[in-house]
Scaffold this active site. Structure first.
Site, short mmCIF file in Angstrom:
data_model
loop_
_atom_site.label_atom_id
_atom_site.label_comp_id
_atom_site.label_asym_id
_atom_site.label_seq_id
_atom_site.Cartn_x
_atom_site.Cartn_y
_atom_site.Cartn_z
N GLU A 1 34.97 35.79 34.30
CA GLU A 1 35.57 37.11 34.15
C GLU A 1 36.34 36.45 33.73
OE1 GLU A 1 35.35 40.12 36.66
OE2 GLU A 1 35.04 41.66 35.38
N LYS B 1 38.55 53.99 49.94
CA LYS B 1 39.90 53.52 50.24
C LYS B 1 39.86 52.97 49.05
CE LYS B 1 40.15 48.61 50.21
NZ LYS B 1 41.40 48.07 49.23
N CYS C 1 35.93 45.93 33.05
CA CYS C 1 34.53 45.22 33.55
C CYS C 1 33.48 45.58 32.26
CB CYS C 1 34.08 46.62 34.66
SG CYS C 1 33.38 48.13 34.09
N GLU D 1 28.98 48.51 42.29
CA GLU D 1 29.37 47.76 40.53
C GLU D 1 30.60 46.77 40.34
OE1 GLU D 1 28.07 49.54 37.99
OE2 GLU D 1 27.58 51.43 39.61
P1 NAD Z 1 38.90 43.46 43.81
O1 NAD Z 1 37.48 42.64 44.26
O2 NAD Z 1 39.25 42.88 44.08
O3 NAD Z 1 39.13 44.34 44.99
C1 NAD Z 1 38.14 45.93 44.47
C2 NAD Z 1 38.85 46.88 46.15
O4 NAD Z 1 37.80 45.89 47.06
C3 NAD Z 1 40.02 46.92 46.12
O5 NAD Z 1 40.16 48.21 47.12
C4 NAD Z 1 40.10 45.96 47.35
O6 NAD Z 1 40.94 46.03 48.48
C5 NAD Z 1 38.72 45.43 48.12
N1 NAD Z 1 38.57 44.31 48.64
C6 NAD Z 1 38.44 43.16 48.25
N2 NAD Z 1 38.49 42.68 49.21
C7 NAD Z 1 37.90 43.40 50.12
C8 NAD Z 1 36.49 42.46 51.37
N3 NAD Z 1 36.56 41.85 51.52
N4 NAD Z 1 35.84 44.18 51.65
C9 NAD Z 1 35.58 44.72 51.46
N5 NAD Z 1 36.71 44.97 50.15
C10 NAD Z 1 37.78 44.28 49.68
O7 NAD Z 1 38.65 44.10 42.34
P2 NAD Z 1 39.70 44.52 41.35
O8 NAD Z 1 40.49 43.66 41.17
O9 NAD Z 1 40.54 45.54 42.64
O10 NAD Z 1 38.96 45.02 40.80
C11 NAD Z 1 38.30 44.29 38.96
C12 NAD Z 1 37.22 43.91 39.28
O11 NAD Z 1 36.38 44.87 39.07
C13 NAD Z 1 36.90 43.53 38.36
O12 NAD Z 1 36.05 41.80 38.35
C14 NAD Z 1 35.83 44.83 37.38
O13 NAD Z 1 34.53 43.98 36.89
C15 NAD Z 1 35.24 45.30 38.65
N6 NAD Z 1 35.20 46.38 38.33
C16 NAD Z 1 33.38 47.31 37.78
C17 NAD Z 1 33.76 47.94 37.10
C18 NAD Z 1 31.86 48.51 37.03
O14 NAD Z 1 31.94 49.53 37.02
N7 NAD Z 1 31.32 47.63 37.38
C19 NAD Z 1 34.11 49.07 37.66
C20 NAD Z 1 35.89 48.35 37.20
C21 NAD Z 1 36.12 47.55 37.93
#
Ligand code: NAD
Length: 501
Positions: free
Chosen positions: A403, A197, A305, A271
């Site tokens: 963050e 997804k 990140c 992650e």
């Molecule tokens: P987000 O958590 O809002 O969304 C990430 C994904 O999770 C999306 O596909 C979203 O639809 C899904 N999601 C949201 N709520 C959910 C739930 N209750 N159950 C299952 N899935 C759910 O994150 P974002 O805003 O898209 O991305 C930014 C975040 O991602 C930042 O915190 C960043 O640090 C992190 N990130 C981490 C890495 C890493 O390698 N550690 C890499 C890239 C981004």
């Protein structure tokens, strides 16, 4: 809202400059069992270009029933996919890499339009995607394990490496295609099938990827369901026929996924966020540190990140370092992706995220931080925020522990090594960090004491497919990239033969 009058000019594209060709959009619907299945009556989600603020297209808002259909397809495909020899799977993954390379420009255009990222960043993402598939295609043929042998009297032990089965994947919006590749390549290489997804905000390149490789992978090996996290993401995490769930995203989504996965006791791979400390000692090369942070802090508009977002600098060189950093930040070219190759910083991904980052800036000033450069929104259409450096930041301010995920660097000072390490480790996140020093003892000692999955010395944000990426503490568990990712998506089985009499 802006804390100060905007001082950053946004470079706009020339009149009539080509931005996006809608002919390259992927087909409508979820990609399941080898084909796109449109559901014309499904609710739709707007996909927005953050530069123009216009809707590019709309995609299906998936349901738990859509997840069931995709998981069933992945279950049907798992046994034949797992039975392929390493050489056969490797050849297919090389073919995927070749296909992505052939369509590099289309993917760059889609990614840049959907995320607002500069073309140079989108190109890095696509090139990284190709390299990830090539690395995993090679690595899967070179996996090793404990040598077969008698480890108990008259009993021969053999260690088998097996796929887990079906893996569910949930990806974020900051590197949509690259984060998908970091999951898909090792998951498929290890012999699993997958349902992914993408972020509801940036689904286009994942769908395009599926379209491009549809004739290469057997039906059901790769499935894409678009939709919201709490609906599609949680349905994947909870699904009894999914063997592992892997999420890249925020800490909150990580918690939700781990909770949803608990009932079925499936494996979880997370992650999550980062708040990388950048520890600059008094003997560091300050010019190198400042020029490196120009890229490492503001790449992808700081929506990264591992971004170098929290500087801890020795008090004796703080002024000299801030002067150099501010000079670099003033030179950053902020602009629309279609304005040209020079653009270094694009808009933030969405209105909601833009409001969030501006809220952080406002709060930081209330808490006592001083704006050295930037500090607010840039003028005009698009979710542009000025590249910002905040100084005189109190150690406990929200901007130093939470963050922000935007083009914002905070600067704090420290008096000695112990204080630097204690403060650097004093946040819940532990994804990455860097140490800047010319003292060999210190570079080893401080790197060893930092609670982060990656520590750079005199560098920041340099990654390679051969080495692992992943966090400690609140940044999650599991590793992307490298053979460690292949291990994460595999299970080991011990078979013991009694050959005694
Ligand atoms: P987000 O958590 O809002 O969304 C990430 C994904 O999770 C999306 O596909 C979203 O639809 C899904 N999601 C949201 N709520 C959910 C739930 N209750 N159950 C299952 N899935 C759910 O994150 P974002 O805003 O898209 O991305 C930014 C975040 O991602 C930042 O915190 C960043 O640090 C992190 N990130 C981490 C890495 C890493 O390698 N550690 C890499 C890239 C981004």
């Amino acid at each position: 809202m802006s804390l100060t009058a905007p001082r950053t000019d946004v470079v706009r594209r020339a009149e009539g400059a080509r931005v996006f060709d809608s002919a390259v959009l992927p087909p409508a619907g979820h990609f399941v069992d080898g084909a796109f299945r449109d559901a014309p009556d499904a609710d739709r989600l707007d996909v927005v270009d953050p530069t123009s603020e216009e809707v590019i297209t709309r995609v299906a808002q998936g349901t738990a029933a859509d997840v069931d259909v995709a998981v069933a397809a992945a279950q049907r495909a798992r046994a034949p996919w797992a039975r392929l020899t390493p050489k056969e799977r490797s050849e297919l993954l090389h073919a995927v890499a070749d296909r992505i390379a052939q369509h590099r420009d289309v993917l760059v255009m889609l990614e840049s339009a959907n995320t607002g990222k500069p073309v140079s960043v989108a190109r890095d993402d696509v090139d990284g995607t190709i390299d990830t598939f090539r690395f995993m295609a090679g690595a899967l043929r070179a996996t090793t394990s404990l040598a077969a042998g008698d480890y108990a009297k008259d009993h021969l032990s053999v260690i088998l490496r097996e796929p887990l089965g079906v893996v569910g994947v949930v990806t974020p919006w900051n590197y949509p295609l690259l984060m998908a590749a970091w999951k898909l390549a090792p998951i498929l290489a290890a012999g699993n099938t997958v349902v992914i997804k993408p972020s509801e905000q940036t689904p286009l390149t994942t769908l395009k990827f599926a379209e491009l490789v549809a004739d290469l992978l057997p039906a059901g090996v790769l499935n894409v369901v678009t939709g919201l996290g709490p609906v599609v993401g949680e349905a994947l995490a909870a699904h009894p026929d999914i063997d592992m769930i892997a999420l890249t995203g925020s800490v909150g989504s990580g918690r939700a996924v781990a909770r949803a996965a608990a009932e079925s006791l499936k494996r979880v791979h997370l992650e999550l966020g980062g708040k990388a400390p950048v520890v600059v000692f008094e003997d560091a090369d300050l010019d190198l540190a400042a020029t490196s942070l120009r890229a490492a802090s503001f790449y992808n508009s700081g929506q990264e990140c591992g971004a170098a977002c929290r500087v801890l600098v020795h008090e004796s060189v703080a002024d000299a370092f801030v002067e150099r950093l501010v000079a670099q930040v003033r030179e950053l070219v902020v602009g629309e992706p279609a304005a040209g190759e020079d653009v270094e910083v694009g808009p933030l991904v969405s209105r909601a995220h833009y409001d969030r980052v501006l809220g952080h800036l406002e709060q930081a000033v209330v808490e006592g931080a001083r704006v050295a450069v930037g500090g607010g929104a840039a003028e005009g259409t698009g979710f542009f925020v000025e590249p910002t450096v905040l100084v005189d930041v109190p150690a406990t301010a929200a901007c130093t522990v939470e963050e922000i995920f935007g083009p914002v660097v905070t600067v704090e000072t420290f008096a000695d090594e112990d204080e630097a390490v204690e403060r650097a480790n004093g946040v819940r996140l532990g994804l990455s960090a860097s140490v800047w020093t010319n003292d060999a003892r210190r570079s080893h000692a401080v790197a060893a004491r930092l609670d982060a999955g990656t520590v750079w010395v005199n560098s920041h944000l340099v990654l390679a497919n051969e080495v692992p990426w992943g966090g400690f503490k609140g940044s999650g568990y599991g590793r992307d990239l490298s053979i460690y990712a292949l291990d994460d998506y595999s299970r080991t089985k011990h078979v013991m033969h009694n050959h005694g009499r």
